[in-house]
Design an enzyme around this catalytic site. Structure first.
Site, PDB file in Angstrom:
ATOM      1  N   LYS A  74       0.851  -1.203   0.000  1.00  0.00           N
ATOM      2  CA  LYS A  74       0.000   0.000   0.000  1.00  0.00           C
ATOM      3  C   LYS A  74       0.883   1.249   0.000  1.00  0.00           C
ATOM      4  CE  LYS A  74      -3.888   1.894   2.729  1.00  0.00           C
ATOM      5  NZ  LYS A  74      -4.698   1.688   3.952  1.00  0.00           N
TER       6      LYS A  74
ATOM      7  N   SER B 226      -9.492   1.660   3.078  1.00  0.00           N
ATOM      8  CA  SER B 226      -8.672   2.397   2.153  1.00  0.00           C
ATOM      9  C   SER B 226      -7.625   1.547   1.417  1.00  0.00           C
ATOM     10  CB  SER B 226      -7.936   3.511   2.912  1.00  0.00           C
ATOM     11  OG  SER B 226      -7.086   2.972   3.900  1.00  0.00           O
TER      12      SER B 226
ATOM     13  N   SER C 210      -9.445  -0.713   7.384  1.00  0.00           N
ATOM     14  CA  SER C 210      -8.983  -0.540   6.003  1.00  0.00           C
ATOM     15  C   SER C 210      -8.289  -1.736   5.382  1.00  0.00           C
ATOM     16  CB  SER C 210      -8.057   0.681   5.906  1.00  0.00           C
ATOM     17  OG  SER C 210      -8.804   1.867   5.982  1.00  0.00           O
TER      18      SER C 210
END
Lengths: 490, 105
Positions: free
Chosen positions: A79, A154, A178
């Protein structure tokens, strides 16, 4: 079966037996990415040269007979709010578009040292603020199960990359769900470890009392392998725990006989999608059939988690994001004085959701609201933690939903952020108490979309999560859940 | 949320200044509207009975940890400045800070 269709464990075994090379494995994922990434858009930055160089190194080490990590040669997507030395780390923000960290985050350093080729940096909601990846300043990521739908967020880019066969494993961050919510939307296993189990050093902070890094994987075994690698004390993170790292992979086959499981009453309300409630009840029945004792359990304060989370997260974020001044790094603006320079850089570099949360945090930390909002939220946080302590005095595990519905359509909720916030209700309580939770696939529902269930355990008891999650995976057939049909290649 | 708790135009200006955020007028209006909707939702936190409960600032699972206060290697100046457009020798260069704030010249 093609290499990019295999789990990390399957690849690890083939690599260990020298039936494939790390370069072949990496090339398979790169080729797959070349064909489906234009539709899915999971990556902000791809790093094929770095991945192939790492793979070549692993192949040389293996040829020399060196002892290698089980994950050596198994590629990884990361990420883009996790720092990668020499590789830009944007947080999906215009503010950080050109930022190149000087060093790796500890979790990345561990993965690289273990010989995991870094495939690239994945998309997210800007600074991890969001639940759909639509808040990325660059582009939205699409769900490989249905390209008209969001992958969640996210960590949506990480989830989409694994679900589409563009990476066998990915790292995400979970501040308020997330990792787990995109795992549920994309049919994956997503683990939020106990606060302190995994180092936060090098994670761009959102809310420091809540942030944790965790794996997104195709199976529980893959998630256990990656957690085993990244867990542990880190002198760069004083909140990391010195507790010894457990044998997670060894826990997988231990079954659930005798475990006491609390079925969360708050996760079964009539307004939730009935097929999600049915999936949770099926999981409860499967645990019971295999020897667990399941009882419904109520936690009176977790219904306030949404308010507590958004107040505390905004307050911490408004403070944490104070470091982004456009002076030392990030978007740079010229101005007549230093305050104007900071304000312009931040005003032009941050997107609307980030500004909203910074302003909210600033508002609730003002003297006039501090007691009624910020301190009150911290008091309710204490009550939520007591709810968990009480639950774990009676149960080994808590079972519930991950989300009230399956993946929603792109743009469907973009004008109604509160609707998106409300969708996080099942994944917010755990982080407030610092406890570990795992989201795992529980099959598909009538629209053909995946649905997940969630298990939560007492602090540092990830082993019991893996025991129960693996058993439920076996009950479902033991294979990863894959998008049907696969995302179309160009 | 009580009417006196709503964030008005003047407070939006104060918040933007405190948060060091330059906002265009239209953006400020939109954010103000959304912020008030959010405050109304989050204001429900006041309905929870918390008498005698100590605020919980942290998950609190871990005991505080300390280390020796020793000099350790840190980033080289080259790495420290690699992402900055405001370098002047071994310093970050900023525009004048004189004349700002109530005590400024």
């Amino acid at each position: 079966m093609k290499l990019y269709e295999m789990t990390a464990l399957e690849l690890s075994r083939l690599l260990g037996k020298k039936e494939v090379s790390a370069v072949e494995v990496t090339q398979s994922f790169l080729e797959r990415t070349g064909s489906v990434e234009p539709q899915v858009q999971a990556y902000i930055t791809q790093t094929p040269e770095i991945a192939l160089a790492a793979a070549e190194m692993v192949d040389k080490q293996r040829a020399r007979g060196e002892a290698l990590s089980p994950l050596a040669g198994v590629p990884l997507a990361v990420k883009d709010n996790i720092c990668t030395g020499g590789v830009r780390t944007t947080c999906a923000s215009r503010f950080m578009e050109e930022y190149i960290p000087p060093t790796d985050a500890t979790v990345v350093m561990k993965a690289r040292r273990a010989g995991m080729p870094l495939l690239g940096k994945t998309n997210l909601d800007e600074f991890a603020m969001g639940s759909s990846t639509e808040n990325s300043a660059f582009f939205p990521t699409r769900n490989p199960w249905d390209l008209q739908r969001v992958p969640g967020g996210s960590s949506g880019g990480s989830a989409a990359a694994v679900a589409a066969g563009m990476a066998p494993l990915a790292l995400g961050t979970d501040t308020g769900g997330s990792v787990r919510q995109p795992a549920a939307f994309c049919g994956l296993v997503g683990l939020r470890p106990t606060y302190g189990r995994v180092s936060r050093a090098g994670l761009v902070p959102l809310a420091s009392s809540l942030d944790q890094a965790g794996p997104l994987a195709l199976t529980t075994a893959d998630a256990a392998l990656l957690l085993s690698l990244i867990a542990g004390e880190d002198r760069l993170d004083p909140t990391s725990s010195a507790a010894p790292v457990d044998d997670y992979t060894g826990a997988l086959s231990q079954g659930v006989r005798g475990l006491k499981v609390g079925l969360l009453a708050e996760h079964l309300p009539p307004e939730f999608d009935s097929e999600i409630i049915a999936a949770v009840r099926r999981a409860a029945a499967a645990l019971e059939k295999n020897g667990a004792i399941v009882e419904e359990h109520a936690m009176p304060h977790i219904s306030s988690s949404l308010e507590v989370y958004y107040l505390l997260c905004a307050a911490e974020a408004s403070s944490n994001l104070g470091r982004f001044d456009g002076l030392r790094y990030g978007r740079s603006e010229s101005a007549e004085n230093v305050t104007a320079m900071y304000s312009r850089a931040r005003g032009e570099g941050f997107g609307p959701e980030v500004k909203r949360r910074i302003l909210l945090g600033t508002a609730v930390l003002r003297e006039s609201r501090y007691e009624r909002y910020f301190l009150q939220a911290q008091r309710v946080r204490a009550l939520i933690r007591r709810d968990f302590e009480d639950a774990f005095s009676r149960f080994d595990l808590l079972l519930g939903a991950v989300t009230p519905s399956t993946a929603f359509k792109l743009g469907e909720k973009i004008e109604d952020p509160l609707a998106i916030y409300r969708g996080d209700i099942c994944i917010l309580p755990g982080p407030l108490a610092g406890v570990p939770s795992i989201a795992l696939p529980a099959g598909t529902v009538s629209g053909g979309l995946p649905v997940g269930v969630q298990l939560t355990a007492a602090p540092f008891n990830e082993r019991v999560l893996f025991r129960a999650a693996h058993l439920l995976e076996q009950e479902r057939g033991g294979r990863p859940l894959r998008p049907q049909p696969a995302p179309p290649a160009l | 949320m009580a009417a006196d708790e709503a964030i008005g135009e003047r407070e939006m200006d104060e918040l933007a200044e405190l948060a060091c955020l330059y906002l265009e007028p239209a953006e400020k209006k939109m954010l103000n509207r959304r912020l008030n909707a959010l405050m109304e939702l989050l204001g429900k936190i006041g309905e929870v009975e918390t008498g005698g409960v100590e605020p919980d600032i942290h998950p609190g699972i871990l005991p505080p940890r300390f280390r020796e206060d020793e000099v350790e290697p840190s980033l080289s100046p080259g790495r420290v400045f690699q992402n900055s457009a405001h370098r002047s020798d071994s310093f970050f260069r900023v525009p004048s800070i004189a004349g700002e704030g109530p005590g400024g010249a």
